[in-house]
Enzyme design. Structure first.
Site, short mmCIF file in Angstrom:
data_model
loop_
_atom_site.label_atom_id
_atom_site.label_comp_id
_atom_site.label_asym_id
_atom_site.label_seq_id
_atom_site.Cartn_x
_atom_site.Cartn_y
_atom_site.Cartn_z
N ASP A 81 -2.62 1.04 7.30
CA ASP A 81 -1.85 0.85 6.08
C ASP A 81 -1.29 -0.58 6.00
O ASP A 81 -1.11 -1.13 4.92
CB ASP A 81 -0.70 1.86 6.00
CG ASP A 81 -1.21 3.29 6.06
OD1 ASP A 81 -1.48 3.86 4.99
OD2 ASP A 81 -1.37 3.82 7.17
N ASP A 109 0.89 -1.16 0.00
CA ASP A 109 0.00 0.00 0.00
C ASP A 109 0.93 1.21 0.00
O ASP A 109 1.43 1.62 1.05
CB ASP A 109 -0.89 0.00 1.25
CG ASP A 109 -1.81 1.21 1.32
OD1 ASP A 109 -2.23 1.70 0.25
OD2 ASP A 109 -2.10 1.67 2.44
N GLU A 147 -1.24 -1.50 -4.90
CA GLU A 147 -2.41 -0.68 -5.19
C GLU A 147 -2.06 0.27 -6.33
O GLU A 147 -1.03 0.94 -6.30
CB GLU A 147 -2.81 0.11 -3.94
CG GLU A 147 -4.13 0.83 -4.11
CD GLU A 147 -4.59 1.49 -2.84
OE1 GLU A 147 -5.09 0.77 -1.95
OE2 GLU A 147 -4.44 2.71 -2.73
#
Length: 185
Positions: A145, A12, A72
């Site tokens: 996160d 992430d 991502e």
């Protein structure tokens, strides 16, 4: 029966906090190997942040020896400067994996949330709760996160395995009956 073993590193990306999650697939069993965050807020220089991301990615790759990297993908936001910084962080993480010949797979935030919770507009908290439940993680990490990064890795696992399994389902009810662990209460 052939044994399928795969290590997936999920990222992430971020320039303040970068989440990472590592899962291991053994046949159809998934287990958590590691999760955490790289904190970058104390580094003022943007280029030095990118250098730290690159170096840390190489460390993760050396330590966990992933077969694949799931990250991502960029998304569109209102703040162009934030998008630019995020895109740079994503690019550096991807470059580190490519430098070590690790295949890259990108997923949109919506796809990740949909894959984990069944809702593309799920909150970070909902994603975190589902990750904790799916992987039987007892202690909630301090930073969302970290669970977001595990969600990216899990999304990749689901996407890779759903394609092969899709032919086994005759419809939505068939899918639900065989995937009870993916249904939120």
């Amino acid at each position: 029966m052939s044994v399928t073993e795969r290590i997936i590193l999920g990222i992430d990306p971020g320039t303040t906090i970068m989440g990472f999650g590592v899962i291991k697939q053994e046949n159809k069993d998934i287990s958590l190997v590691a999760l955490g965050v790289l904190k970058l807020a104390k580094i003022d220089d943007g280029a030095l942040k990118l250098k730290k991301i690159f170096e840390t990615m190489l460390e993760y790759i050396e330590l966990y020896k992933p077969d694949e990297l799931a990250i991502e993908a960029p998304f569109f936001g209102k703040n162009v400067q934030s998008m630019l910084k995020l895109g740079r962080a994503q690019g550096v993480a991807i470059a580190a994996a490519l430098y070590r010949d690790i295949p890259i797979f990108e997923y949109s935030p919506r796809k990740i949330k949909q894959s984990i919770t069944g809702k593309g507009a799920a909150s970070k908290e909902q994603v975190s709760e589902m990750i904790l439940r799916l992987l039987k993680i007892k202690e909630k990490p301090a930073q969302l996160d970290a669970t977001d990064a595990v969600a990216v890795a899990m999304c990749h696992y689901f996407q890779r395995n759903t394609a092969a399994a899709d032919s086994k389902y005759t419809g939505w009810e068939s899918f639900l009956s065989k995937n009870k662990d993916r249904i939120l209460p």
